[in-house]
Design an enzyme around this catalytic site. Structure first.
Site, PDB file in Angstrom:
ATOM      1  N   TRP A 100       0.820  -1.213   0.000  1.00 38.43           N
ATOM      2  CA  TRP A 100       0.000   0.000   0.000  1.00 38.43           C
ATOM      3  C   TRP A 100       0.848   1.254   0.000  1.00 38.43           C
ATOM      4  O   TRP A 100       0.536   2.227  -0.706  1.00 38.43           O
ATOM      5  CB  TRP A 100      -0.994  -0.028   1.167  1.00 38.43           C
ATOM      6  CG  TRP A 100      -1.792  -1.295   1.153  1.00 38.43           C
ATOM      7  CD1 TRP A 100      -1.773  -2.294   2.081  1.00 38.43           C
ATOM      8  CD2 TRP A 100      -2.689  -1.739   0.106  1.00 38.43           C
ATOM      9  NE1 TRP A 100      -2.603  -3.318   1.682  1.00 38.43           N
ATOM     10  CE2 TRP A 100      -3.177  -3.013   0.477  1.00 38.43           C
ATOM     11  CE3 TRP A 100      -3.113  -1.184  -1.095  1.00 38.43           C
ATOM     12  CZ2 TRP A 100      -4.067  -3.732  -0.317  1.00 38.43           C
ATOM     13  CZ3 TRP A 100      -3.999  -1.896  -1.882  1.00 38.43           C
ATOM     14  CH2 TRP A 100      -4.469  -3.160  -1.491  1.00 38.43           C
ATOM     15  N   ASP A 167      -1.539   6.515   6.625  1.00 39.89           N
ATOM     16  CA  ASP A 167      -2.582   5.573   6.205  1.00 39.89           C
ATOM     17  C   ASP A 167      -2.778   4.584   7.358  1.00 39.89           C
ATOM     18  O   ASP A 167      -1.925   3.747   7.607  1.00 39.89           O
ATOM     19  CB  ASP A 167      -2.127   4.852   4.930  1.00 39.89           C
ATOM     20  CG  ASP A 167      -3.094   3.751   4.510  1.00 39.89           C
ATOM     21  OD1 ASP A 167      -4.121   3.528   5.193  1.00 39.89           O
ATOM     22  OD2 ASP A 167      -2.819   3.103   3.480  1.00 39.89           O
ATOM     23  N   LYS A 191     -12.037  -2.341   8.049  1.00 33.43           N
ATOM     24  CA  LYS A 191     -11.329  -3.140   9.049  1.00 33.43           C
ATOM     25  C   LYS A 191     -12.034  -2.910  10.388  1.00 33.43           C
ATOM     26  O   LYS A 191     -12.969  -3.604  10.719  1.00 33.43           O
ATOM     27  CB  LYS A 191      -9.845  -2.767   9.119  1.00 33.43           C
ATOM     28  CG  LYS A 191      -9.162  -2.605   7.793  1.00 33.43           C
ATOM     29  CD  LYS A 191      -8.897  -3.902   7.043  1.00 33.43           C
ATOM     30  CE  LYS A 191      -8.135  -3.618   5.756  1.00 33.43           C
ATOM     31  NZ  LYS A 191      -7.849  -4.781   4.951  1.00 33.43           N
TER      32      LYS A 191
END
Lengths: 355, 355
Positions: A100, A167, A191
């Site tokens: 990511w 992030d 999540k």
């Protein structure tokens, strides 16, 4: 049969939240209308959005500190682009700790110069680089707090004078941090916060308005702030379920309480991974291990079939490793109980016994 | 009490769809897991995505004709930007028929030259401009098929050699058209397709790859096509409910069947608007009236209170006009029954009687 859901994301959500969400799809707030079929400008939904935004700031301890909370669309991947569009004028620095981060760097490079201060890419991202230097002449420093795929997590965050962007998609609301160190935090909901389809952005007022480029409306934080996250129709259902999950967390006692449980769950599983000769953790250093995602391999491949069938028989789901890493990954997000981790540990011990 | 939901969007969805969606939030496909807590890469969800994409093309008659169907995030507003990012190299032409066209033009102007071929802005967008000329030296022509706020709808579409792009957010799947005339169609889900949070894009292969700029991943149709609409985590729930709604439409007989009902509903309401001296339609010409959104005013303002209370007593919701137009707007999307329109017409006649 009760399922023990270790899915990496979209992932387990609290049962009480799912029940309320299911009911709201049929009849929301006793309106005799579905949540899905009312105007997003209705009083009932505006209240949902405002509560979600306010609870997000409250959990992070960021109320009245110059931060805005937004619920946007597009996932963290869209934030890779938006952060750069809104904040990158000349040069930014990124820490590369996984897929990511790597993608965030790729998008930012279209808009300015990117300095990669450190990377663990050549080691399969199995550790968090330390002892790097953050340049002073940059617009911001960007990092990823938790790397779902590899099971690594940043323990500390660098102290720097430049704006810190993080992030936090896969560990937000799971542990206490001084969130006021960050100028911008973003997280896909799927999540610890809700279903796929909403993305939380928490941005500090003073970091905006410093780039000279024209920013398209849908990529512009200022536009979203000015419209209270309702510039256009928001992802109504995903915001609602996020609000329910944030309320659930508040009733539990907030981040500080859930962090205790998360640490217990992680300690239980990692202790077993280290003790049990059948298994080996993927992450190189213990201090880099994630309390959200534990990655491990089975040492004796001949026992893989036995382990897999025992896992299935126990009602455990979602522990296959990411395709780029292989092995196993047990994700232990906020809604997963200690009991579920115990069921997994029991299976690991059972396979050791019969193996 | 049964509600008659005329909301302009998010709007009414079929009751059978809402029931299935509500169940899936608790237990999806008998997995003993919620739809919200499984991986988007799981066999069960991949099948949902593929079915949704395939049904969209099937309803439009565009299978095996070089078109791709994508389910993206960000709503039509994000498509205002993405269409220009992917297709506007030098110059494009836009027809300005309302707020949404206007916003599309604004975003496109950041990326190239925009010719506004015609506009009804100075008349409060109360008609669809005709007899305009589409330049030949342009990358594409963009129009909005239905204007939710004003209650106007394009009856015919221009014949042109340049690629035709259409925002069909508020009337897609409601009427039969030769969809193969269009190179790109997009539509936010929250009218005839599903809940807010997903956006359908149907794009023809041959229109892509013609701009020289670098396109960020999340704005790049090619990236989305290559990843079968799963470049990153898609808006799982919104795609699922869209799939259910597309299945429902198929069971009903598809667009040609629902179009008959839509025309009946519109005829019933417009006949009453024209007949009843208490009401006056907003749209200047009958041929520009939308079969999806009927906009009208009450002529005698003194009866407004009576009308509003009768509307409420009948269980009718969502008929207030958009804040920029005022008056009333009755949206009659696919899932609204003829019976609901009859209830509204009965109220209009009752108020005429007592007034």
């Amino acid at each position: 049969m009760k399922k023990h859901n270790f899915s990496a994301g979209p992932c387990i959500l609290p049962q009480s939240v799912l029940k309320q969400a299911s009911n709201a799809v049929l009849n929301f707030n006793d309106l005799n209308l579905s949540l899905l079929e009312i105007s997003h400008r209705s009083k009932d939904f505006v209240e949902v959005m405002e509560t979600a935004r306010s609870l997000a700031l409250e959990h992070l301890g960021l109320q009245n500190k110059g931060y805005h909370a937004l619920f946007l669309q597009g996932g963290a991947s869209m934030q890779f682009l938006m952060t750069a569009y809104n904040l990158l004028e000349n040069k930014a620095a990124y820490l590369n700790t996984g897929t990511w981060s790597d993608k965030a760097i790729k998008e930012a490079k279209m808009l300015g110069e990117v300095v990669e201060v450190a990377s663990s890419k050549s080691d399969g991202f199995n550790f968090i680089p330390k002892n790097y230097t953050i340049p002073k002449d940059i617009d911001y420093f960007h990092c990823t707090s938790n790397n779902t795929i590899y099971g690594t997590q940043m323990d500390g965050f660098p102290t720097t004078d430049v704006p810190l962007i993080c992030d936090m998609s896969s560990d937000i609301f799971s542990r206490q941090l001084d969130f006021s160190k960050f100028s911008l935090i973003y997280a896909g909901a799927q999540k610890n916060m809700g279903p796929a389809g909403a993305t939380l952005v928490v941005v500090k007022e003073d970091v905006l308005g410093k780039v000279t480029r024209n920013i398209p409306s849908m990529l512009n934080y200022r536009v979203m702030i000015n419209k209270d996250s309702m510039f256009n129709t928001p992802p109504v259902f995903a915001v609602y379920v996020s609000m329910l999950t944030l309320k659930w967390l508040k009733e539990l006692g907030g981040i500080s309480e859930i962090e205790k449980v998360n640490k217990q769950k992680a300690a239980l599983l990692y202790t077993e991974i280290d003790r049990n000769p059948l298994f080996k953790g993927y992450v190189a250093y213990k201090e880099d291990r994630s309390i959200m995602n534990a990655t491990f391999n089975i040492v004796n491949e001949q026992l893989k079939e036995t382990f897999d069938s025992q896992v299935k028989a126990a009602g455990i789901s979602g522990i296959n490793g990411h395709r780029s890493v292989g092995g196993y990954r047990a994700s232990m997000y906020n809604a997963l109980t200690l009991e579920s981790v115990q069921v997994l540990v029991d299976v690991m011990q059972e396979v050791e016994r019969i193996g």
